[in-house]
Design a protein around this motif. Sequence first.
Motif, PDB file in Angstrom:
ATOM      1  N   THR A   1       7.895   7.463   4.590  1.00 19.80           N
ATOM      2  CA  THR A   1       9.095   8.080   4.016  1.00 19.80           C
ATOM      3  C   THR A   1       9.152   9.565   4.347  1.00 19.80           C
ATOM      4  OG1 THR A   1       9.047   6.491   2.196  1.00 19.80           O
ATOM      5  CG2 THR A   1      10.376   8.469   1.868  1.00 19.80           C
ATOM      6  N   PHE A   2       8.020  10.246   4.193  1.00 24.13           N
ATOM      7  CA  PHE A   2       7.944  11.675   4.501  1.00 24.13           C
ATOM      8  C   PHE A   2       8.250  11.936   5.979  1.00 24.13           C
ATOM      9  CE2 PHE A   2       5.439  15.359   5.959  1.00 24.13           C
ATOM     10  CZ  PHE A   2       6.014  16.345   5.173  1.00 24.13           C
ATOM     11  N   ILE A   3       7.710  11.082   6.851  1.00 29.46           N
ATOM     12  CA  ILE A   3       7.924  11.222   8.302  1.00 29.46           C
ATOM     13  C   ILE A   3       9.404  11.049   8.644  1.00 29.46           C
ATOM     14  CG2 ILE A   3       7.530  10.056  10.526  1.00 29.46           C
ATOM     15  CD1 ILE A   3       4.615   9.590   9.535  1.00 29.46           C
TER      16      ILE A   3
ATOM     17  N   VAL B   1       5.614   2.764  14.278  1.00 31.41           N
ATOM     18  CA  VAL B   1       4.210   2.344  14.422  1.00 31.41           C
ATOM     19  C   VAL B   1       3.606   2.029  13.052  1.00 31.41           C
ATOM     20  CG1 VAL B   1       1.880   3.138  15.046  1.00 31.41           C
ATOM     21  CG2 VAL B   1       3.796   3.528  16.610  1.00 31.41           C
ATOM     22  N   LEU B   2       3.884   2.884  12.065  1.00 37.16           N
ATOM     23  CA  LEU B   2       3.376   2.647  10.708  1.00 37.16           C
ATOM     24  C   LEU B   2       3.962   1.365  10.111  1.00 37.16           C
ATOM     25  CD1 LEU B   2       3.363   6.240   9.121  1.00 37.16           C
ATOM     26  CD2 LEU B   2       1.386   4.791   9.584  1.00 37.16           C
ATOM     27  N   GLU B   3       5.237   1.105  10.398  1.00 32.61           N
ATOM     28  CA  GLU B   3       5.881  -0.105   9.880  1.00 32.61           C
ATOM     29  C   GLU B   3       5.283  -1.358  10.508  1.00 32.61           C
ATOM     30  OE1 GLU B   3      10.355  -1.549  10.191  1.00 32.61           O
ATOM     31  OE2 GLU B   3      10.076  -0.074   8.574  1.00 32.61           O
ATOM     32  N   VAL B   4       5.055  -1.323  11.822  1.00 31.01           N
ATOM     33  CA  VAL B   4       4.435  -2.466  12.512  1.00 31.01           C
ATOM     34  C   VAL B   4       3.025  -2.689  11.977  1.00 31.01           C
ATOM     35  CG1 VAL B   4       3.565  -3.291  14.742  1.00 31.01           C
ATOM     36  CG2 VAL B   4       5.831  -2.234  14.611  1.00 31.01           C
TER      37      VAL B   4
ATOM     38  N   GLN C   1       0.870  -1.176   0.000  1.00 26.63           N
ATOM     39  CA  GLN C   1       0.000   0.000   0.000  1.00 26.63           C
ATOM     40  C   GLN C   1       0.911   1.232   0.000  1.00 26.63           C
ATOM     41  OE1 GLN C   1      -2.359  -0.933   3.564  1.00 26.63           O
ATOM     42  NE2 GLN C   1      -4.030  -1.601   2.233  1.00 26.63           N
ATOM     43  N   LEU C   2       1.186   1.724  -1.196  1.00 25.49           N
ATOM     44  CA  LEU C   2       2.159   2.809  -1.363  1.00 25.49           C
ATOM     45  C   LEU C   2       1.846   4.092  -0.588  1.00 25.49           C
ATOM     46  CD1 LEU C   2       3.688   2.973  -4.948  1.00 25.49           C
ATOM     47  CD2 LEU C   2       4.795   2.478  -2.779  1.00 25.49           C
ATOM     48  N   PRO C   3       0.569   4.519  -0.476  1.00 23.35           N
ATOM     49  CA  PRO C   3       0.303   5.758   0.279  1.00 23.35           C
ATOM     50  C   PRO C   3       0.855   5.713   1.703  1.00 23.35           C
ATOM     51  CG  PRO C   3      -1.628   5.155  -0.979  1.00 23.35           C
ATOM     52  CD  PRO C   3      -0.663   4.017  -1.121  1.00 23.35           C
ATOM     53  N   GLY C   4       0.721   4.563   2.366  1.00 27.39           N
ATOM     54  CA  GLY C   4       1.243   4.419   3.729  1.00 27.39           C
ATOM     55  C   GLY C   4       2.757   4.455   3.765  1.00 27.39           C
ATOM     56  N   VAL C   5       3.388   3.831   2.776  1.00 27.07           N
ATOM     57  CA  VAL C   5       4.853   3.802   2.702  1.00 27.07           C
ATOM     58  C   VAL C   5       5.400   5.191   2.384  1.00 27.07           C
ATOM     59  CG1 VAL C   5       6.848   2.720   1.607  1.00 27.07           C
ATOM     60  CG2 VAL C   5       4.759   1.405   1.928  1.00 27.07           C
TER      61      VAL C   5
END
Length: 202
Positions: A71-73, A112-115, A63-67
């Motif tokens: 990346t931006f974070i 958290v996003l990665e988990v 799901q590219l939007p989350g990735v």
Amino acid sequence: MATNHDHGHGHDHDHHEEHEQLKVLGFWIFVVTDCVLFGTLFATYAVMMNSFAGGPTGQELFQLPGVIASTFILLTSSFTSGLAVLAMNKGNVKQLIAWLAVTALLGLSFVVLEVTEFMHLMSEGATMATSGYWSAFYTLVGTHGLHVTLGLFWMTALMLQLKRRGITAVTRRKITNLSLYWHFLDVVWIFLFTVVYLMGVM
């Protein structure tokens, strides 16, 4: 007597300088070994990138939007860690701690996003045991995530040390090393984002 005292003091100062230089050298050796580690993991991923064993592919599940958000974070956290170094160079302890806290919060958000992403992939049937591809994926991405997590512990410990001792030669070296480490993780992530995610959805 004064001469001997001055000589002793000078000797202690030289010894301290030598000790600090050894610690800096140790940090760079650590970075080089980390480069070798990630290089090996990238090579393993390259070998396994088409070994799906009949299981789901990255193209199907990523799901590219989350990735992209992750990346931006992380890139923003690299910028704030740079602002922390600027605050240190100005001798502003409160500002330094504040920017480190912002950097830590951004780093925590990334983890958290990665988990969350890992949990989503596993729920879709993509686990480490699914195929060689997913095994290489989790090892590479997870190792980077572990490095970010270790960086967060390091950052928290430094903030506590800064509150107690302020900006000293020791804390200055530690902050500089931490910032370099954080920038290094950013560079690794840019390669990872390109090789794993962007190439994975093409």
